[in-house]
Design a protein around this motif. Structure first.
Motif, PDB file in Angstrom:
ATOM      1  N   THR A 387     -19.373 -10.453 -12.452  1.00  0.00           N
ATOM      2  CA  THR A 387     -20.050  -9.666 -11.425  1.00  0.00           C
ATOM      3  C   THR A 387     -19.050  -9.276 -10.345  1.00  0.00           C
ATOM      4  OG1 THR A 387     -22.150 -10.813 -11.799  1.00  0.00           O
ATOM      5  CG2 THR A 387     -21.917  -9.599  -9.730  1.00  0.00           C
ATOM      6  N   TYR A 388     -18.880  -7.984 -10.140  1.00  0.00           N
ATOM      7  CA  TYR A 388     -18.020  -7.461  -9.088  1.00  0.00           C
ATOM      8  C   TYR A 388     -18.882  -7.119  -7.874  1.00  0.00           C
ATOM      9  CZ  TYR A 388     -14.509  -6.758 -12.761  1.00  0.00           C
ATOM     10  OH  TYR A 388     -13.621  -6.938 -13.788  1.00  0.00           O
ATOM     11  N   THR A 389     -18.442  -7.553  -6.709  1.00  0.00           N
ATOM     12  CA  THR A 389     -19.145  -7.215  -5.463  1.00  0.00           C
ATOM     13  C   THR A 389     -18.177  -6.544  -4.506  1.00  0.00           C
ATOM     14  OG1 THR A 389     -20.680  -9.074  -5.688  1.00  0.00           O
ATOM     15  CG2 THR A 389     -20.434  -8.124  -3.489  1.00  0.00           C
ATOM     16  N   LYS A 390     -18.589  -5.397  -3.970  1.00  0.00           N
ATOM     17  CA  LYS A 390     -17.790  -4.686  -2.971  1.00  0.00           C
ATOM     18  C   LYS A 390     -18.747  -4.228  -1.869  1.00  0.00           C
ATOM     19  CE  LYS A 390     -13.857  -3.221  -5.736  1.00  0.00           C
ATOM     20  NZ  LYS A 390     -12.820  -2.184  -5.860  1.00  0.00           N
ATOM     21  N   ASN A 391     -18.695  -4.942  -0.747  1.00  0.00           N
ATOM     22  CA  ASN A 391     -19.637  -4.668   0.329  1.00  0.00           C
ATOM     23  C   ASN A 391     -18.968  -3.960   1.503  1.00  0.00           C
ATOM     24  OD1 ASN A 391     -21.650  -5.761  -1.226  1.00  0.00           O
ATOM     25  ND2 ASN A 391     -21.756  -7.696  -0.140  1.00  0.00           N
ATOM     26  N   GLU A 392     -19.323  -4.349   2.706  1.00  0.00           N
ATOM     27  CA  GLU A 392     -18.909  -3.644   3.916  1.00  0.00           C
ATOM     28  C   GLU A 392     -17.387  -3.538   4.051  1.00  0.00           C
ATOM     29  OE1 GLU A 392     -19.301  -7.977   5.032  1.00  0.00           O
ATOM     30  OE2 GLU A 392     -20.572  -6.549   3.971  1.00  0.00           O
ATOM     31  N   ILE A 393     -16.962  -2.505   4.782  1.00  0.00           N
ATOM     32  CA  ILE A 393     -15.537  -2.270   5.031  1.00  0.00           C
ATOM     33  C   ILE A 393     -15.260  -2.361   6.527  1.00  0.00           C
ATOM     34  CG2 ILE A 393     -13.673  -0.557   4.928  1.00  0.00           C
ATOM     35  CD1 ILE A 393     -14.871   0.521   2.373  1.00  0.00           C
ATOM     36  N   ILE A 394     -14.326  -3.223   6.901  1.00  0.00           N
ATOM     37  CA  ILE A 394     -13.870  -3.296   8.288  1.00  0.00           C
ATOM     38  C   ILE A 394     -12.869  -2.163   8.499  1.00  0.00           C
ATOM     39  CG2 ILE A 394     -12.793  -4.727  10.070  1.00  0.00           C
ATOM     40  CD1 ILE A 394     -13.429  -7.177   8.309  1.00  0.00           C
ATOM     41  N   VAL A 395     -13.149  -1.304   9.461  1.00  0.00           N
ATOM     42  CA  VAL A 395     -12.266  -0.179   9.766  1.00  0.00           C
ATOM     43  C   VAL A 395     -11.539  -0.491  11.070  1.00  0.00           C
ATOM     44  CG1 VAL A 395     -12.108   2.312  10.134  1.00  0.00           C
ATOM     45  CG2 VAL A 395     -13.890   1.383   8.635  1.00  0.00           C
ATOM     46  N   THR A 396     -10.217  -0.662  10.991  1.00  0.00           N
ATOM     47  CA  THR A 396      -9.400  -1.022  12.154  1.00  0.00           C
ATOM     48  C   THR A 396      -8.413   0.095  12.439  1.00  0.00           C
ATOM     49  OG1 THR A 396      -9.553  -3.349  11.477  1.00  0.00           O
ATOM     50  CG2 THR A 396      -7.941  -2.798  13.182  1.00  0.00           C
ATOM     51  N   CYS A 397      -8.518   0.708  13.603  1.00  0.00           N
ATOM     52  CA  CYS A 397      -7.622   1.796  13.994  1.00  0.00           C
ATOM     53  C   CYS A 397      -6.577   1.244  14.960  1.00  0.00           C
ATOM     54  CB  CYS A 397      -8.417   2.919  14.647  1.00  0.00           C
ATOM     55  SG  CYS A 397      -7.406   4.331  15.143  1.00  0.00           S
ATOM     56  N   LEU A 398      -5.299   1.391  14.605  1.00  0.00           N
ATOM     57  CA  LEU A 398      -4.198   0.856  15.404  1.00  0.00           C
ATOM     58  C   LEU A 398      -3.388   1.982  16.036  1.00  0.00           C
ATOM     59  CD1 LEU A 398      -2.900  -1.888  12.915  1.00  0.00           C
ATOM     60  CD2 LEU A 398      -4.535  -2.165  14.792  1.00  0.00           C
ATOM     61  N   LYS A 399      -2.935   1.745  17.247  1.00  0.00           N
ATOM     62  CA  LYS A 399      -2.059   2.691  17.938  1.00  0.00           C
ATOM     63  C   LYS A 399      -0.672   2.662  17.288  1.00  0.00           C
ATOM     64  CE  LYS A 399      -4.442   1.896  22.343  1.00  0.00           C
ATOM     65  NZ  LYS A 399      -4.316   1.373  23.729  1.00  0.00           N
ATOM     66  N   PRO A 400       0.213   3.608  17.624  1.00  0.00           N
ATOM     67  CA  PRO A 400       1.560   3.610  17.037  1.00  0.00           C
ATOM     68  C   PRO A 400       2.332   2.312  17.265  1.00  0.00           C
ATOM     69  CG  PRO A 400       1.132   5.725  18.059  1.00  0.00           C
ATOM     70  CD  PRO A 400      -0.041   4.853  18.399  1.00  0.00           C
ATOM     71  N   ASP A 401       2.058   1.597  18.379  1.00  0.00           N
ATOM     72  CA  ASP A 401       2.782   0.342  18.640  1.00  0.00           C
ATOM     73  C   ASP A 401       2.146  -0.858  17.954  1.00  0.00           C
ATOM     74  OD1 ASP A 401       0.497  -0.095  20.102  1.00  0.00           O
ATOM     75  OD2 ASP A 401       1.518  -0.526  22.000  1.00  0.00           O
ATOM     76  N   GLY A 402       1.032  -0.637  17.211  1.00  0.00           N
ATOM     77  CA  GLY A 402       0.390  -1.717  16.471  1.00  0.00           C
ATOM     78  C   GLY A 402      -0.761  -2.378  17.189  1.00  0.00           C
TER      79      GLY A 402
END
Length: 553
Positions: A387-402
């Protein structure tokens, strides 16, 4: 009589046109398909590429019969379908590994273990435009290994311009406390441009010791990078020690090996991915965990770290550690647990990394699990439920300096169960304290059975992130993760588009009217033609079509 039959055929023709046009339409996304593919039980598992007005795809039939399928670009009409049979090497059958289109040259790649010499070999055969395999076999690797069970795994990456192929082989030598890695770069004729072989010793007598070949990468200059992560606990100092060693091989320096060291203490590194950017930097990102007072790691997900290496002089600024904010944790673990200070479980793998126009990154991290049940049957006739499970995605936006710009969570809940005769995770190599940190990939032999409906397609265009995935029709308009329903039967799924603005706020787009018995997109099988155009594959039961997806302005 003639007029009556003419009207009847005209009605059938017009009805067929309506059936072709009756797609699940979604605002901002244009989906167009070619003609229906033959009912030959061949399911497409990879869209290889497009060149010379032809589209090339890989299909599977049965357990492991692979076919090359060739389509005309404009009409997407199937021109040819040929069985891939790689010639034997040393009278040994070849196991199919991969297929790549390097500029206009198409190659099928396979592997074979030589018991007498204790070598693991990788070979390639060119495929003509007509789908015919060349009888001339090219030997790419002849890697010495300790034994068959430790023969290791081959990993592949194509260059950004798709004109070169980077291949890495890793294998454990447990008696020597060493890991051997071999990296080779090939041009579009599979001529080797660069090769490096090294045995890396490790000392697993230390507390909580882990040694990982975390990732490897290839940039637009055909420079090669590999990162080794070594971690252990210093019980005397009560510290967690993390050491990154980036092995750099630059074309302008004749591929002479350079080493960049990054040392971290007080945090546990959970995973590590690299991205070579268009600005000639190397980004290293991943999850990190907090550490107890005695130096032991908590093995939770505290947040996302980022190191940026300037490849012109191999320097880097301070590593940035970005803790999950309260609102993100509420979406992932619930308000009650977030208030108690509970942390996120380490069940998220980096799905993809998007390079922003300003030099920053958007990191997509998907909840992923694989449950392997007990096999039934004996020997080669044993069947294993997976059984494969693929749920929610954490979306993290980083500035050029990290440092963190914003974060959000894409709400989705997906799973697919299959039964397989031979379950093996070739994408994740490791033994004991040694591992190769490659994100979960569904094996080619398991695609075409259901898992290819899971996951998501990220589209970054005009400084804006868009994510498309299959969802339950009952989730129309819902962005609250606590209210969403699971995908259920993926044959009844509809495409949903989530649009993120510059602050991370979400706008959701759904089909205005869900059409029954419509083709369903397979997000695990697509080819990115440009920042707005994708070649896609969709199907419903025995009906299959190749298509194009365009993100409209």
């Amino acid at each position: 009589y003639i007029m009556k039959n003419l009207l009847k055929y005209l009605f059938v023709f017009l009805l067929s046109l309506n059936l072709i046009e009756a797609q699940n339409k979604i605002e901002k996304v244009s989906l167009t398909y070619g003609e229906e593919l033959p009912d030959d039980n061949q399911k497409i598992v990879k869209i290889i590429g497009e060149v010379n007005n032809k589209i090339y795809a890989l299909a599977i039939k049965g357990k492991n019969d692979f076919f090359i399928k060739i389509f005309e670009s404009t009409s997407m009409k199937l021109l040819k379908s040929k069985l891939i049979v790689i010639p034997e090497v040393l009278d040994k059958e070849i196991d199919f590994e991969e297929i790549f289109l390097l500029n206009s040259n198409l190659y099928a790649i396979g592997s074979v273990y030589n018991k007498k010499d204790k070598t693991f070999n990788l070979v390639a055969n060119q495929i003509s435009e007509d789908g015919i395999l060349s009888k001339q076999t090219i030997v790419l690797f002849n890697s010495e290994v300790a034994k068959k069970s430790d023969r290791g795994v081959f990993y592949f990456k194509q260059s950004p311009d798709e004109g070169a192929l980077l291949v890495m082989h890793t294998a454990l030598f447990s008696k020597e406390d060493a890991v051997k890695y071999e990296v080779k770069l090939f041009d579009d004729k599979l001529y080797p441009l660069f090769s490096n072989t090294e045995k890396v010793k490790f000392d697993d007598s230390k507390k909580d010791y882990e040694f990982k070949i975390a990732d490897f990468e290839l940039n637009f200059l055909d420079d090669v990078f590999l990162v080794v992560n070594e971690s252990y606990r210093d019980s005397k100092k009560k510290e967690q020690i993390e050491k990154f060693e980036i092995h750099t091989f630059k074309q302008k320096n004749g591929y002479k090996k350079e080493i960049i060291n990054i040392n971290i203490s007080g945090r546990e590194i959970i995973n590590c991915k690299m991205l070579a950017t268009a600005k000639n930097t190397l980004k290293i990102v991943g999850f990190y965990s907090s550490v107890k007072e005695n130096g032991k790691a908590n093995f939770d997900l505290k947040g996302v770290y980022n190191a940026t290496i300037n490849l012109s002089d191999n320097t880097y600024d301070e590593v940035k550690f970005n803790e999950f904010d309260y609102q993100t944790k509420v979406k992932l673990i619930g308000e009650r647990r977030a208030k108690k200070g509970k942390e996120v479980k380490p069940l998220y793998a980096i799905h993809s990394i998007v390079e922003k126009n300003d030099g920053g990154l958007i990191v997509l991290s998907e909840f992923q699990t694989v449950y392997v049940g007990n096999s039934s049957g004996i020997g080669p006739l044993a069947f294993t439920p997976v059984t494969y499970t693929k749920n929610e995605i954490i979306v993290t936006c980083l500035k050029p300096d990290g440092s963190l710009e914003w974060s959000n969570v894409l709400p989705k809940e997906q799973s697919a169960a299959i039964t397989t005769m031979s379950f093996a995770f070739g994408a994740i190599g490791g033994n004991g304290n040694f591992a190769v940190g490659v994100a979960m990939q569904i094996p080619l032999v398991e695609l075409g059975k259901g898992p290819e409906y899971l996951g998501a397609i990220p589209i970054y265009k005009n400084n804006q992130l868009n994510i498309l995935f299959n969802d339950n029709v009952k989730n129309k308009g819902i962005t609250n993760i606590e209210e969403i329903k699971s995908l259920g039967n993926y044959n009844n799924a509809v495409p949903s588009l989530f649009i993120f603005d510059n602050n991370g706020s979400i706008t959701r787009k759904d089909p205005e009217e869900a059409i029954k018995n419509e083709l369903v997109l397979r997000p695990a099988v697509y080819y990115r033609k440009s920042d707005k155009e994708y070649i896609i594959y969709a199907s419903r039961k025995k009906k299959d079509k190749l298509g194009r997806m365009v993100l409209e302005d």
